[in-house]
Design an enzyme around this catalytic site. Structure first.
Site, PDB file in Angstrom:
ATOM      1  N   ASP A  87      16.951 -23.167  29.935  1.00  5.54           N
ATOM      2  CA  ASP A  87      16.352 -23.246  31.273  1.00  5.54           C
ATOM      3  C   ASP A  87      15.788 -21.901  31.710  1.00  5.54           C
ATOM      4  O   ASP A  87      14.739 -21.821  32.316  1.00  5.54           O
ATOM      5  CB  ASP A  87      17.388 -23.700  32.297  1.00  5.54           C
ATOM      6  N   CYS A 141       3.758 -26.811  28.075  1.00  6.38           N
ATOM      7  CA  CYS A 141       5.150 -26.705  28.506  1.00  6.38           C
ATOM      8  C   CYS A 141       5.190 -27.424  29.852  1.00  6.38           C
ATOM      9  O   CYS A 141       4.592 -28.487  29.976  1.00  6.38           O
ATOM     10  CB  CYS A 141       5.619 -25.252  28.553  1.00  6.38           C
ATOM     11  N   GLY A 194       3.839 -19.963  30.566  1.00  8.75           N
ATOM     12  CA  GLY A 194       4.922 -19.147  30.019  1.00  8.75           C
ATOM     13  C   GLY A 194       5.202 -19.439  28.556  1.00  8.75           C
ATOM     14  O   GLY A 194       4.805 -18.699  27.656  1.00  8.75           O
ATOM     15  N   ARG A 195       5.870 -20.524  28.314  1.00  9.77           N
ATOM     16  CA  ARG A 195       6.229 -20.903  26.940  1.00  9.77           C
ATOM     17  C   ARG A 195       4.984 -21.201  26.108  1.00  9.77           C
ATOM     18  O   ARG A 195       4.930 -20.869  24.929  1.00  9.77           O
ATOM     19  CB  ARG A 195       7.144 -22.129  26.973  1.00  9.77           C
TER      20      ARG A 195
END
Length: 179
Positions: free
Chosen positions: A82, A112, A117-118
């Protein structure tokens, strides 16, 4: 989008729910027995395999108007916590390598939850692995800066940025130990 671009790989770097928050709605069928019927296409789950770090799903997407179909690998990375980044890094390296090996046609579709981000980490690592394979020089800072010119916020946190370096270091250390 998948049919229009003849994309045979979807990279999903999130779980559907994280910390009781919905991060991604299921856009795929959950049973091999019941296809997902949409207005313009039908998506059927042909097979799936749950691995340690990711899930492999094979879909057949059929355009209803023409009957044309495409087999698509849906690769869902399930080991990103998370908060933070995956540990060990080796799981993400295996995932990126599997994605690269699976890619046959069209662009790879990557997402994502927010798409920066990812997703940014995946794209950066993919570019770097390509450069390493071709013995090209690379600069992670420049790669991230170029991605941010195209989409604001790519590689969102300092931790994610550091993780890109950690992945590259792990890959390069393997090369050294093979010699």
């Amino acid at each position: 989008m998948i049919l229009e671009n003849n994309s045979n790989v979807i990279v999903m770097i999130t779980r559907e729910i994280e910390g009781e928050v919905i991060k991604c709605h299921k856009y795929w069928p959950i049973s091999v027995k019941k296809p997902l019927e949409l207005k313009s296409c039908s998506i059927s789950l042909q097979n799936y395999q749950i691995l340690q770090y990711f899930i492999i799903r094979i879909f057949q997407v059929v355009r209803k108007s023409t009957g044309t179909s495409l087999f698509v690998k849906h690769l869902q990375f399930t080991n990103w916590p998370d908060h933070g980044t995956p540990a060990p890094a080796e799981g993400f390296i295996k995932y990126v390598r599997y994605v690269r090996k699976s890619h046959l046609t069209g662009p790879i579709v990557v997402h994502c939850s927010a798409g920066v981000g990812r997703t940014g980490v995946f794209l950066c690592v993919d570019v770097v692995l390509c450069a390493i394979e071709k013995n090209f020089s690379f600069n992670i800072g420049n790669i991230v800066a170029q991605m941010r010119e195209q989409r604001s916020g790519m590689v969102q946190t300092k931790e994610q940025y550091y993780f890109c370096y950690k992945i590259v270091l792990a890959v390069l250390q393997k090369f050294v130990t093979l010699d």
